[in-house]
Motif scaffolding. Structure first.
Motif, PDB file in Angstrom:
ATOM      1  N   TYR A   1      68.466 -15.110 -23.429  1.00  0.00           N
ATOM      2  CA  TYR A   1      69.430 -15.494 -22.399  1.00  0.00           C
ATOM      3  C   TYR A   1      68.774 -15.805 -21.062  1.00  0.00           C
ATOM      4  CZ  TYR A   1      72.713 -13.818 -25.850  1.00  0.00           C
ATOM      5  OH  TYR A   1      73.401 -13.639 -27.020  1.00  0.00           O
ATOM      6  N   THR A   2      67.535 -15.336 -20.888  1.00  0.00           N
ATOM      7  CA  THR A   2      66.823 -15.587 -19.630  1.00  0.00           C
ATOM      8  C   THR A   2      65.461 -16.232 -19.883  1.00  0.00           C
ATOM      9  OG1 THR A   2      65.916 -13.340 -19.634  1.00  0.00           O
ATOM     10  CG2 THR A   2      67.989 -13.692 -18.427  1.00  0.00           C
ATOM     11  N   ARG A   3      65.350 -16.903 -21.014  1.00  0.00           N
ATOM     12  CA  ARG A   3      64.071 -17.511 -21.429  1.00  0.00           C
ATOM     13  C   ARG A   3      63.527 -18.480 -20.373  1.00  0.00           C
ATOM     14  NH1 ARG A   3      63.203 -22.272 -24.559  1.00  0.00           N
ATOM     15  NH2 ARG A   3      61.162 -22.238 -25.544  1.00  0.00           N
ATOM     16  N   VAL A   4      64.359 -19.367 -19.880  1.00  0.00           N
ATOM     17  CA  VAL A   4      63.908 -20.350 -18.896  1.00  0.00           C
ATOM     18  C   VAL A   4      63.453 -19.649 -17.617  1.00  0.00           C
ATOM     19  CG1 VAL A   4      64.628 -22.261 -17.411  1.00  0.00           C
ATOM     20  CG2 VAL A   4      65.244 -22.260 -19.834  1.00  0.00           C
ATOM     21  N   GLY A   5      64.205 -18.676 -17.157  1.00  0.00           N
ATOM     22  CA  GLY A   5      63.823 -17.930 -15.959  1.00  0.00           C
ATOM     23  C   GLY A   5      62.517 -17.172 -16.141  1.00  0.00           C
ATOM     24  N   THR A   6      62.316 -16.640 -17.330  1.00  0.00           N
ATOM     25  CA  THR A   6      61.067 -15.937 -17.641  1.00  0.00           C
ATOM     26  C   THR A   6      59.888 -16.896 -17.525  1.00  0.00           C
ATOM     27  OG1 THR A   6      62.200 -14.349 -19.065  1.00  0.00           O
ATOM     28  CG2 THR A   6      59.846 -14.640 -19.437  1.00  0.00           C
TER      29      THR A   6
ATOM     30  N   GLY B   1      58.769 -28.958 -25.598  1.00  0.00           N
ATOM     31  CA  GLY B   1      58.868 -27.812 -26.498  1.00  0.00           C
ATOM     32  C   GLY B   1      57.587 -27.019 -26.658  1.00  0.00           C
ATOM     33  N   GLU B   2      57.214 -26.822 -27.908  1.00  0.00           N
ATOM     34  CA  GLU B   2      56.045 -26.014 -28.276  1.00  0.00           C
ATOM     35  C   GLU B   2      54.770 -26.505 -27.598  1.00  0.00           C
ATOM     36  OE1 GLU B   2      53.710 -23.173 -30.278  1.00  0.00           O
ATOM     37  OE2 GLU B   2      55.900 -23.293 -30.156  1.00  0.00           O
ATOM     38  N   LYS B   3      54.627 -27.803 -27.470  1.00  0.00           N
ATOM     39  CA  LYS B   3      53.425 -28.381 -26.857  1.00  0.00           C
ATOM     40  C   LYS B   3      53.281 -27.915 -25.403  1.00  0.00           C
ATOM     41  CE  LYS B   3      51.153 -32.834 -26.181  1.00  0.00           C
ATOM     42  NZ  LYS B   3      51.237 -34.273 -26.385  1.00  0.00           N
ATOM     43  N   PHE B   4      54.375 -27.933 -24.659  1.00  0.00           N
ATOM     44  CA  PHE B   4      54.371 -27.467 -23.267  1.00  0.00           C
ATOM     45  C   PHE B   4      54.065 -25.971 -23.200  1.00  0.00           C
ATOM     46  CE2 PHE B   4      57.020 -25.682 -19.738  1.00  0.00           C
ATOM     47  CZ  PHE B   4      56.272 -26.159 -18.666  1.00  0.00           C
ATOM     48  N   GLU B   5      54.746 -25.199 -24.032  1.00  0.00           N
ATOM     49  CA  GLU B   5      54.511 -23.753 -24.043  1.00  0.00           C
ATOM     50  C   GLU B   5      53.050 -23.424 -24.346  1.00  0.00           C
ATOM     51  OE1 GLU B   5      57.045 -21.167 -26.298  1.00  0.00           O
ATOM     52  OE2 GLU B   5      58.789 -22.451 -25.964  1.00  0.00           O
ATOM     53  N   ALA B   6      52.517 -24.029 -25.398  1.00  0.00           N
ATOM     54  CA  ALA B   6      51.151 -23.720 -25.828  1.00  0.00           C
ATOM     55  C   ALA B   6      50.112 -24.152 -24.799  1.00  0.00           C
ATOM     56  CB  ALA B   6      50.871 -24.381 -27.174  1.00  0.00           C
ATOM     57  N   ARG B   7      50.384 -25.225 -24.075  1.00  0.00           N
ATOM     58  CA  ARG B   7      49.418 -25.730 -23.096  1.00  0.00           C
ATOM     59  C   ARG B   7      49.419 -24.905 -21.815  1.00  0.00           C
ATOM     60  NH1 ARG B   7      49.575 -29.540 -18.879  1.00  0.00           N
ATOM     61  NH2 ARG B   7      51.712 -29.948 -19.363  1.00  0.00           N
ATOM     62  N   CYS B   8      50.568 -24.338 -21.449  1.00  0.00           N
ATOM     63  CA  CYS B   8      50.697 -23.722 -20.129  1.00  0.00           C
ATOM     64  C   CYS B   8      50.837 -22.207 -20.117  1.00  0.00           C
ATOM     65  CB  CYS B   8      51.901 -24.328 -19.405  1.00  0.00           C
ATOM     66  SG  CYS B   8      51.713 -26.084 -19.080  1.00  0.00           S
ATOM     67  N   PHE B   9      51.224 -21.598 -21.231  1.00  0.00           N
ATOM     68  CA  PHE B   9      51.525 -20.174 -21.225  1.00  0.00           C
ATOM     69  C   PHE B   9      50.703 -19.434 -22.271  1.00  0.00           C
ATOM     70  CE2 PHE B   9      55.261 -22.383 -19.605  1.00  0.00           C
ATOM     71  CZ  PHE B   9      55.460 -21.720 -18.405  1.00  0.00           C
TER      72      PHE B   9
ATOM     73  N   ASP C   1      49.928 -16.334 -25.068  1.00  0.00           N
ATOM     74  CA  ASP C   1      50.710 -15.773 -26.174  1.00  0.00           C
ATOM     75  C   ASP C   1      51.584 -14.618 -25.701  1.00  0.00           C
ATOM     76  OD1 ASP C   1      49.569 -17.613 -27.887  1.00  0.00           O
ATOM     77  OD2 ASP C   1      48.058 -16.223 -28.660  1.00  0.00           O
ATOM     78  N   VAL C   2      51.067 -13.798 -24.786  1.00  0.00           N
ATOM     79  CA  VAL C   2      51.840 -12.671 -24.247  1.00  0.00           C
ATOM     80  C   VAL C   2      53.069 -13.182 -23.502  1.00  0.00           C
ATOM     81  CG1 VAL C   2      51.789 -10.770 -22.573  1.00  0.00           C
ATOM     82  CG2 VAL C   2      49.857 -11.111 -24.122  1.00  0.00           C
ATOM     83  N   GLU C   3      52.892 -14.197 -22.690  1.00  0.00           N
ATOM     84  CA  GLU C   3      54.018 -14.762 -21.934  1.00  0.00           C
ATOM     85  C   GLU C   3      55.055 -15.386 -22.857  1.00  0.00           C
ATOM     86  OE1 GLU C   3      51.933 -16.116 -17.771  1.00  0.00           O
ATOM     87  OE2 GLU C   3      51.491 -17.297 -19.572  1.00  0.00           O
ATOM     88  N   ARG C   4      54.595 -16.078 -23.866  1.00  0.00           N
ATOM     89  CA  ARG C   4      55.508 -16.726 -24.814  1.00  0.00           C
ATOM     90  C   ARG C   4      56.293 -15.689 -25.609  1.00  0.00           C
ATOM     91  NH1 ARG C   4      52.019 -20.831 -27.997  1.00  0.00           N
ATOM     92  NH2 ARG C   4      54.043 -21.635 -28.638  1.00  0.00           N
ATOM     93  N   ALA C   5      55.624 -14.598 -25.992  1.00  0.00           N
ATOM     94  CA  ALA C   5      56.312 -13.527 -26.731  1.00  0.00           C
ATOM     95  C   ALA C   5      57.383 -12.871 -25.866  1.00  0.00           C
ATOM     96  CB  ALA C   5      55.298 -12.491 -27.222  1.00  0.00           C
ATOM     97  N   LYS C   6      57.063 -12.655 -24.585  1.00  0.00           N
ATOM     98  CA  LYS C   6      58.046 -12.048 -23.678  1.00  0.00           C
ATOM     99  C   LYS C   6      59.264 -12.960 -23.537  1.00  0.00           C
ATOM    100  CE  LYS C   6      57.373  -9.139 -20.540  1.00  0.00           C
ATOM    101  NZ  LYS C   6      57.294  -8.178 -19.499  1.00  0.00           N
ATOM    102  N   ALA C   7      59.040 -14.261 -23.366  1.00  0.00           N
ATOM    103  CA  ALA C   7      60.153 -15.205 -23.231  1.00  0.00           C
ATOM    104  C   ALA C   7      60.995 -15.246 -24.506  1.00  0.00           C
ATOM    105  CB  ALA C   7      59.630 -16.594 -22.886  1.00  0.00           C
ATOM    106  N   ALA C   8      60.341 -15.160 -25.664  1.00  0.00           N
ATOM    107  CA  ALA C   8      61.066 -15.195 -26.941  1.00  0.00           C
ATOM    108  C   ALA C   8      61.978 -13.976 -27.097  1.00  0.00           C
ATOM    109  CB  ALA C   8      60.077 -15.260 -28.097  1.00  0.00           C
ATOM    110  N   ARG C   9      61.602 -12.847 -26.498  1.00  0.00           N
ATOM    111  CA  ARG C   9      62.429 -11.632 -26.566  1.00  0.00           C
ATOM    112  C   ARG C   9      63.600 -11.673 -25.585  1.00  0.00           C
ATOM    113  NH1 ARG C   9      57.250  -9.287 -26.519  1.00  0.00           N
ATOM    114  NH2 ARG C   9      57.549  -8.575 -24.385  1.00  0.00           N
TER     115      ARG C   9
END
Length: 133
Positions: A44-49, A23-31, A33-41
């Motif tokens: 339906y395609t969050r994983v692909g993003t 979850g959050e731990k993986f996102e914060a370690r690898c991506f 803030d800009v990338e995470r915000a784009k995925a959050a928007r």
């Protein structure tokens, strides 16, 4: 002149499993803030993003010849969009330093990036040029 070339093919299921498990731990370690915000928007395609961005990070690490060593970390490699909308990279930390080491005097880097996905695959290609000033 071309000074680096990298490609990566990432399985989206692998990224989905990491997101589910860490979850959050993986996102914060690898991506970034800009990338995470784009995925959050893109619910339906969050994983692909995330998978396309993961592939871009892997392709960059190959293009600079270090992999994720010598101070190059996933979070130092951020996928952003140029004013034209084309994807490119914003580099910090060890990733920026490694690129700077590769650039001959009197040149500046230009990174070309293309991303694509077709479930369950995400793919990135990177070409790094050194252009005379």
């Amino acid at each position: 002149m071309i000074i680096g070339l990298g490609s990566d093919l990432t399985n989206m299921d692998r990224i989905a499993n990491s997101l589910e498990r860490w979850g959050e731990k993986f996102e914060a370690r690898c991506f970034t803030d800009v990338e995470r915000a784009k995925a959050a928007r893109r619910p339906y395609t969050r994983v692909g993003t995330f998978a396309k961005r993961w592939a871009a990070k892997e392709a960059f690490a190959k293009a600079v010849g270090t992999g994720f060593r010598r101070g190059v970390f996933h979070k130092d490699i951020g996928v952003v969009n140029a004013p034209s909308g084309a994807p490119t990279l914003a580099l910090t930390g060890g990733a920026a330093l490694r690129l700077a080491e590769m650039i001959p005097p009197g040149h500046e880097p230009r990174i070309h990036l293309t991303l694509t996905d077709d479930n369950p695959w995400a793919q990135a290609f990177i070409v790094i040029e050194a252009l005379p000033l």
